[in-house]
Design an enzyme around this catalytic site. Structure first.
Site, PDB file in Angstrom:
ATOM      1  CE1 TYR A 150      -0.811  10.810   3.214  1.00  0.00           C
ATOM      2  CE2 TYR A 150       1.489  10.544   2.565  1.00  0.00           C
ATOM      3  CZ  TYR A 150       0.268   9.996   2.922  1.00  0.00           C
ATOM      4  OH  TYR A 150       0.131   8.641   2.975  1.00  0.00           O
ATOM      5  CD  GLU A 163      -2.552  -1.172   2.766  1.00  0.00           C
ATOM      6  OE1 GLU A 163      -2.217  -0.342   3.638  1.00  0.00           O
ATOM      7  OE2 GLU A 163      -3.455  -1.992   2.924  1.00  0.00           O
ATOM      8  CB  CYS A 198      -3.860  35.293  10.494  1.00  0.00           C
ATOM      9  SG  CYS A 198      -4.293  36.464   9.211  1.00  0.00           S
TER      10      CYS A 198
HETATM   11  C1  LIG Z   1      -1.414   6.207   5.048  1.00  0.00           C
HETATM   12  C2  LIG Z   1      -1.498   4.758   4.822  1.00  0.00           C
HETATM   13  C3  LIG Z   1      -0.764   4.174   3.783  1.00  0.00           C
HETATM   14  C4  LIG Z   1       0.202   4.937   2.916  1.00  0.00           C
HETATM   15  O1  LIG Z   1       1.298   5.408   3.618  1.00  0.00           O
HETATM   16  P1  LIG Z   1       2.541   6.068   2.823  1.00  0.00           P
HETATM   17  O2  LIG Z   1       3.455   6.483   3.885  1.00  0.00           O
HETATM   18  O3  LIG Z   1       1.986   7.216   2.052  1.00  0.00           O
HETATM   19  O4  LIG Z   1       3.111   5.020   1.941  1.00  0.00           O
HETATM   20  C5  LIG Z   1      -0.934   2.826   3.563  1.00  0.00           C
HETATM   21  N1  LIG Z   1      -1.777   2.089   4.332  1.00  0.00           N
HETATM   22  C6  LIG Z   1      -2.492   2.626   5.327  1.00  0.00           C
HETATM   23  C7  LIG Z   1      -3.395   1.758   6.116  1.00  0.00           C
HETATM   24  C8  LIG Z   1      -2.366   3.972   5.618  1.00  0.00           C
HETATM   25  O5  LIG Z   1      -3.066   4.499   6.634  1.00  0.00           O
END
Ligand SMILES: *Cc1c(COP(=O)(O)O)cnc(C)c1O
Length: 401
Positions: free
Chosen positions: A359, A260, A330
């Site tokens: 992000y 992921e 501000c």
């Molecule tokens: C945020 C998140 C990701 C991705 O994280 P990165 O640091 O952008 O690779 C993958 N899995 C879950 C469950 C997340 O919360």
């Protein structure tokens, strides 16, 4: 970049399509020794054009809300079979949407959530494939706000208790995986290997208990190098990461790996372009005030994150200035850099805040009633507006006096 800024205005997020495609390709190659699905973490950057680009490369997706799920379905309905749904607070409505869409896997984070999932699946006459997101109690060095893999964090189920939770029967549930996600912006690959080993131990035990566990989801979190003076080789990093995780996957027969990554795919493909509004001297300090602010890119304010800032046009000068680069919001926390050595900047200059593809826009807000920036996708010599600049009318449209 100057041409993009003139054409589309500033502040502007600009992304490179080929850079994103290369990062995906890199992952696919590094993990080719094992069956795997790359489930891009949508929250890093959820622009539809980027999701489409990734879907066309065969990516799956990791979503954390009904909204993200709808985004993926909007670009490619068939991608549902490659969607995993993570997050500690899924609602019944979100579960129903995901069940109706026949997503690949629910990453379940509590016993109460598992109970609700079972009820919703029963109601819709579906079987929900699930993985428990376990908390492996692995320490990974990163900012405390984005560290998630230790017992004191709100995420996951204690790995020592997980087997008992899997044992709870339910005819509308199918235990098909085990998931972890230990945090974000993790630059050492060792913690991923440690987490993978712990997960594999659990999978072996679960299979002995009679569960047909097919998937190991190792989460995201691979970090990128934001400092220009510490260049790192992306390919080397991904292969190192693969080397840390693959042996665990191969130690169990027929296991399929889910990945992921979010940040690693898009962070370095994007820049935030901003125009210098004023250069202001105050005592010993110099402030470069840009038309971009913390509402456009909150990472420095939220995580004390570092972003390189470059002048798009260099003047012939060896002089340097040391300045804070700040926005018009501000808040004293509204800065992109502090005491940064920069080329001499003047009113009207264009600066690029680098590595802002992850992000950045996905965390943008309307704070100070500032419309959110536009986004463009650059592909070779062409560019395409993939999100028009928000207008004041857009912002006021949902409100009533
Ligand atoms: C945020 C998140 C990701 C991705 O994280 P990165 O640091 O952008 O690779 C993958 N899995 C879950 C469950 C997340 O919360």
């Amino acid at each position: 970049m100057e041409r993009l800024a003139r054409k589309y205005g500033t502040p502007l997020y600009a992304y490179s399509a080929s850079h994103i495609a290369q990062r995906v390709e890199l992952f696919q190659q590094a993990f080719s020794p094992v069956p795997h699905i790359l489930c891009y973490a949508v929250k890093a950057n959820s622009n539809l054009a980027i999701l489409q680009l990734l879907a066309r490369q065969g990516c799956g997706f990791d979503v954390v809300s009904g909204g993200e799920l709808e985004r993926v379905l909007a670009v490619d309905h068939a991608a549902a079979e490659r969607i995993v749904f993570s997050g500690v607070g899924k609602t019944a409505a979100e579960m129903d949407l995901a069940l109706r869409s026949n997503i690949l896997l629910f990453n379940v984070e509590s016993e109460e959530e598992l109970e609700l999932l079972s009820q919703r699946a029963g109601k819709l006459r579906k079987r929900a494939r699930f993985a428990l997101r376990v908390n492996p109690d692995v320490f990974a060095e990163t900012h405390p706000y984005i560290s998630t893999g230790m017992r004191e964090h709100k995420f996951g189920i204690d790995i020592r208790r997980a087997a008992a939770v899997y044992r709870r029967p339910g005819k509308h549930l199918e235990a098909s995986g085990v998931s972890v996600h230990i945090g974000s912006q993790i630059r050492s690959t060792d913690p991923f290997g440690a987490a993978a080993e712990r997960v594999v131990k659990l999978i072996v035990k679960l299979r002995k208990d009679g569960h047909a566990i097919q998937y190991m989801d190792i989460g995201g979190g691979l970090g990128v190098e934001y400092h220009m003076d510490q260049p790192s080789n992306a390919a080397e990093k991904v292969y190192q990461y693969a080397a840390a995780v693959i042996p665990a996957v191969q130690s169990v027969d027929g296991l399929k790996l889910l990945l992921e990554p979010g940040r690693f795919i898009v962070a370095q493909a994007g820049a935030l372009l901003a125009r210098v509004l004023y250069v202001k001297k105050s005592g010993d300090k110099t402030f470069v005030i840009t038309d971009a602010a913390m509402n456009d890119l909150i990472r420095p304010a939220l995580y004390q994150a570092y972003h390189e800032i470059v002048a798009v046009k260099h003047r012939r000068s060896s002089r340097k200035m040391v300045a804070d680069v700040v926005g018009p919001v501000c808040e004293t926390g509204d800065f992109f850099a502090r005491d940064r050595e920069l080329p001499p900047l003047q009113q009207g200059d264009l600066v690029a805040i680098l590595d802002a593809g992850a992000y950045g826009m996905s965390l943008a807000s309307n704070y100070n009633s500032r419309p959110r920036p536009a986004e463009v996708l650059v592909n070779g010599r062409t560019s395409r507006l993939t999100r028009r600049r928000e207008t004041i009318e857009d912002m006021l449209a949902t409100e009533r006096r």
